[in-house]
Scaffold this motif. Structure first.
Motif, PDB file in Angstrom:
ATOM      1  N   ASN A   1       0.821  -1.202   0.000  1.00 23.81           N
ATOM      2  CA  ASN A   1       0.000   0.000   0.000  1.00 23.81           C
ATOM      3  C   ASN A   1       0.860   1.259   0.000  1.00 23.81           C
ATOM      4  OD1 ASN A   1      -2.230  -1.693   0.119  1.00 23.81           O
ATOM      5  ND2 ASN A   1      -2.420  -1.532   2.348  1.00 23.81           N
ATOM      6  N   SER A   2       1.937   1.235   0.756  1.00 24.23           N
ATOM      7  CA  SER A   2       2.829   2.397   0.795  1.00 24.23           C
ATOM      8  C   SER A   2       3.491   2.630  -0.560  1.00 24.23           C
ATOM      9  CB  SER A   2       3.893   2.201   1.878  1.00 24.23           C
ATOM     10  OG  SER A   2       3.295   2.000   3.151  1.00 24.23           O
ATOM     11  N   ILE A   3       3.891   1.547  -1.221  1.00 23.00           N
ATOM     12  CA  ILE A   3       4.529   1.688  -2.530  1.00 23.00           C
ATOM     13  C   ILE A   3       3.569   2.309  -3.539  1.00 23.00           C
ATOM     14  CG2 ILE A   3       5.453   0.371  -4.473  1.00 23.00           C
ATOM     15  CD1 ILE A   3       6.711  -1.531  -2.460  1.00 23.00           C
ATOM     16  N   LEU A   4       2.291   1.918  -3.485  1.00 22.00           N
ATOM     17  CA  LEU A   4       1.316   2.491  -4.405  1.00 22.00           C
ATOM     18  C   LEU A   4       1.233   4.009  -4.273  1.00 22.00           C
ATOM     19  CD1 LEU A   4      -1.612  -0.096  -4.153  1.00 22.00           C
ATOM     20  CD2 LEU A   4      -0.021   0.219  -6.053  1.00 22.00           C
ATOM     21  N   LEU A   5       1.228   4.495  -3.039  1.00 21.31           N
ATOM     22  CA  LEU A   5       1.122   5.937  -2.822  1.00 21.31           C
ATOM     23  C   LEU A   5       2.418   6.662  -3.167  1.00 21.31           C
ATOM     24  CD1 LEU A   5      -0.828   5.975   0.572  1.00 21.31           C
ATOM     25  CD2 LEU A   5      -1.717   6.586  -1.671  1.00 21.31           C
ATOM     26  N   VAL A   6       3.549   6.162  -2.694  1.00 20.82           N
ATOM     27  CA  VAL A   6       4.828   6.851  -2.898  1.00 20.82           C
ATOM     28  C   VAL A   6       5.208   6.860  -4.377  1.00 20.82           C
ATOM     29  CG1 VAL A   6       7.295   6.767  -2.381  1.00 20.82           C
ATOM     30  CG2 VAL A   6       5.627   6.357  -0.576  1.00 20.82           C
ATOM     31  N   GLU A   7       4.984   5.755  -5.067  1.00 16.53           N
ATOM     32  CA  GLU A   7       5.341   5.712  -6.486  1.00 16.53           C
ATOM     33  C   GLU A   7       4.494   6.685  -7.297  1.00 16.53           C
ATOM     34  OE1 GLU A   7       6.105   2.323  -9.927  1.00 16.53           O
ATOM     35  OE2 GLU A   7       4.770   1.926  -8.229  1.00 16.53           O
ATOM     36  N   PHE A   8       3.211   6.787  -6.979  1.00 17.65           N
ATOM     37  CA  PHE A   8       2.355   7.717  -7.711  1.00 17.65           C
ATOM     38  C   PHE A   8       2.785   9.159  -7.450  1.00 17.65           C
ATOM     39  CE2 PHE A   8      -1.356  10.117  -8.873  1.00 17.65           C
ATOM     40  CZ  PHE A   8      -1.919   9.405  -9.930  1.00 17.65           C
TER      41      PHE A   8
ATOM     42  N   ALA B   1      -6.360   8.523  -6.700  1.00 13.93           N
ATOM     43  CA  ALA B   1      -6.179   7.401  -7.618  1.00 13.93           C
ATOM     44  C   ALA B   1      -5.958   6.064  -6.911  1.00 13.93           C
ATOM     45  CB  ALA B   1      -4.991   7.687  -8.547  1.00 13.93           C
ATOM     46  N   ARG B   2      -5.340   6.090  -5.747  1.00 16.11           N
ATOM     47  CA  ARG B   2      -4.909   4.840  -5.105  1.00 16.11           C
ATOM     48  C   ARG B   2      -5.737   4.415  -3.902  1.00 16.11           C
ATOM     49  NH1 ARG B   2      -2.100   2.601  -9.094  1.00 16.11           N
ATOM     50  NH2 ARG B   2      -0.178   3.726  -9.626  1.00 16.11           N
TER      51      ARG B   2
ATOM     52  N   ILE C   1      -6.471   0.357  -2.476  1.00 15.99           N
ATOM     53  CA  ILE C   1      -5.937   0.067  -1.138  1.00 15.99           C
ATOM     54  C   ILE C   1      -7.047  -0.420  -0.219  1.00 15.99           C
ATOM     55  CG2 ILE C   1      -4.952   1.136   0.913  1.00 15.99           C
ATOM     56  CD1 ILE C   1      -3.258   2.870  -0.903  1.00 15.99           C
ATOM     57  N   LEU C   2      -8.196   0.261  -0.232  1.00 14.77           N
ATOM     58  CA  LEU C   2      -9.308  -0.132   0.637  1.00 14.77           C
ATOM     59  C   LEU C   2      -9.899  -1.471   0.215  1.00 14.77           C
ATOM     60  CD1 LEU C   2     -11.159   3.271   1.180  1.00 14.77           C
ATOM     61  CD2 LEU C   2      -9.626   2.079   2.741  1.00 14.77           C
ATOM     62  N   ILE C   3      -9.998  -1.723  -1.086  1.00 13.35           N
ATOM     63  CA  ILE C   3     -10.538  -3.004  -1.552  1.00 13.35           C
ATOM     64  C   ILE C   3      -9.644  -4.155  -1.114  1.00 13.35           C
ATOM     65  CG2 ILE C   3     -11.009  -4.381  -3.625  1.00 13.35           C
ATOM     66  CD1 ILE C   3     -12.004  -1.842  -4.959  1.00 13.35           C
TER      67      ILE C   3
END
Length: 570
Positions: free
Chosen positions: A324-331, A352-353, A357-359
């Motif tokens: 989840n952290s990678i999704l946010l930081v990369e975006f 966008a993310r 993440i919640l799903i």
């Protein structure tokens, strides 16, 4: 489909059977199948020593100590009492003349006593074989004379009574000697019951009882801390090692802890290799400790114990939170590379993310809820259910704040070949050093907790001192001969008025002298006051005894410097 768990049934059975066993002088053990590797019992002490006699005596003493410890039940040891048995000694010369071998005699006796298997039952598919055993009735087996008449068939078909081939001899059974790693050992075992059912609590209670115990060879033994990790170094003196479920727990969590640390290092290495920035790697892994905020209260709410499966869930949850952290930081990184401000990039990343993440978190929590009632995997279900829920929410707070604190690293993004590529540089932010926001929040929390601790400690000490002072007012202090005591006087009498005037006069003159002459005068006046008080106090005490009134209370006076000299002179 029963409603009670196996542990509840075992506890109930122990409560019913233990009084019966105590009344008959018997020992019982309620054995539960462990969920993990098999162990002797919950609490086990493996006793080593220089000789068998010393080991057995220490084992007997440890058995008594186990029985005295709180929460330890079903105490026993592996030492068997001496008992006698009958064995048949074959006269080999007679047996050889009759043409009967020793093996034939042993086989015949085994068939009569029930130790010989004729075969097994052929009945379809069976998990375990059912053997056919023939044996004589118990009444026949228990009579040696009748066994002596048992016929033994020879080679030529002739039957010969057993007594003509040897005789029955009564012998004492040798004690069983247990070995572990080629070392002689004795075992003392016990089970845990009550609210604190973990073996470590029983071990602490036993260690407290061992403080004043001395072994027959003059040693003071303890299993803390080296006895928790392995056996003693040698057998030249008495010592013991803790075993049982503690060994399984220690080895499991030791290996799990090592695996967790290896996983953390591997995840951090992969993140740094991908983002080419050590600070961003730390930011991405920052939410991993936050999972404990959900895991620990989750075990408390559900009443589950923190087991090895709970540790497995914690390790698995670390990978999910990092994703989840990678999704946010990369975006955010890609948005900053496009020239977007860091605040706008964080908002776009959330838009966008946040849905995937919640799903992902809800799917994981729903799957964990399905195995929440499983006895073995309940700990893992609790870790994944509560840890994922709390960590997901905190990740959506911590990661954006961390991105703002580390915006310089986003503006200085690494190129494809490892070189630094300056996309946007805020000169003021680069020159001026400021602590990251997450570090400031962490410092504020630690400082607040420290202040709360010391203020609470101060309040507790003040309340304790006030209580001790209040309680001390009602305690009767012992009266020593070296102190001046005055009886309680009646204010209406003439003696009391005279005494009061004498006291006022002495006190007004008993000020600090300015020279040696005044000091001597003051000392003499105090001595005369002491004698006057004693003379007036004597008739009052006599009158109090004659009038049968309650004894007047005495109060502590002031110890004077010259009183000792007067007492010595008297």
């Amino acid at each position: 489909d029963r409603q009670r768990l196996s542990h509840d049934i075992a506890v109930n059975a122990r409560e019913i059977l233990k009084p019966i066993a105590d009344e008959l002088g018997a020992k019982i053990q309620i054995v539960e199948m462990p969920p993990g590797p098999p162990v002797l019992q919950t609490v086990v002490a493996e006793i080593y020593g220089p000789d068998a006699k010393t080991r057995q005596q220490v084992a007997k003493d440890m058995t008594v100590i186990f029985e005295s410890a709180e929460g330890v039940v079903d105490v026993d040891n592996y030492m068997a009492d001496e008992y006698e048995y009958w064995r048949f000694e074959v006269d080999t010369k007679k047996a050889a003349r009759r043409g009967i071998s020793v093996n034939t005699i042993n086989k015949t006796l085994a068939m009569v006593m029930g130790g010989y298997k004729l075969g097994d039952v052929k009945k379809g598919r069976m998990l375990e074989a059912t053997y056919i055993v023939i044996q004589a009735p118990l009444g026949v087996r228990s009579e040696i004379n009748r066994l002596g008449n048992m016929p033994i068939t020879g080679v030529n078909g002739e039957t010969i009574p057993l007594t003509e081939l040897g005789r029955f001899v009564r012998a004492t059974e040798d004690p069983i000697v247990y070995h572990k790693d080629l070392r002689d050992v004795e075992y003392v075992t016990g089970e845990m019951t009550g609210r604190l059912g973990a073996p470590i609590y029983g071990m602490f209670g036993i260690e407290d009882l061992l403080e004043n115990y001395i072994t027959p060879d003059g040693e003071k033994i303890t299993g803390m801390p080296l006895g928790l990790l392995g056996p003693p170094a040698d057998d030249f003196k008495s010592a013991f090692e803790w075993g049982g479920e503690w060994t399984v727990t220690y080895e499991t969590f030791r290996d799990m802890g090592g695996a967790f640390m290896a996983a953390m290092l591997l995840i951090y290495g992969l993140i740094v290799w991908e983002f080419k920035d050590f600070s961003l790697g730390g930011l991405i892994m920052a939410p991993i400790p936050l999972t404990l905020i959900g895991i620990i209260p989750g075990h408390w709410i559900t009443g589950a114990e923190f087991t090895a499966t709970s540790m497995i869930g914690f390790i698995a949850l670390a990978g999910i939170v990092v994703r989840n952290s990678i999704l946010l930081v990369e975006f955010v990184k890609h948005e900053v590379e496009k020239g977007i401000e860091i605040h706008d990039a964080i908002i776009n990343a959330g838009k966008a993310r946040i849905r995937p993440i919640l799903i992902t978190a809800l799917t994981l929590m729903a799957g964990s809820y399905m195995i929440l009632d499983d006895l073995i995997f309940k700990g893992m279900a609790v870790s994944l259910l509560f840890g994922a829920g709390v960590a997901t929410v905190l990740t959506l707070v911590v990661i954006p704040l961390g991105c703002i604190s580390l915006k310089k690293h986003f503006y200085e993004c690494a190129g494809p070949n490892g070189e630094k590529v300056i996309h946007r540089v805020d000169e003021d932010e680069i020159e001026e050093f400021k602590l990251p926001l997450w570090m400031r929040i962490y410092s504020a929390v630690i400082s607040a907790a420290t202040w709360i601790f010391y203020i609470g400690r101060m309040l507790v000490m003040v309340v304790k001192m006030a209580f001790d002072n209040f309680a001390g007012r009602f305690k009767t202090a012992p009266v020593s001969e070296s102190f001046v005591t005055e009886p309680a006087v009646d204010l209406n009498s003439e003696d009391s008025s005279n005494t009061k005037q004498t006291e006022d006069a002495v006190e007004s003159k008993a000020k600090k002298p300015t020279n040696e002459t005044d000091k001597n005068a003051t000392s003499e006046k105090k001595s005369s006051r002491k004698k006057a008080v004693k003379k007036k106090a004597a008739p009052k005490k006599t009158a109090a005894k004659k009038s049968a009134k309650p004894k007047p209370k005495k109060r502590r006076g002031i110890q004077l410097k010259d009183d000792k000299d007067e007492n010595n002179k008297d």
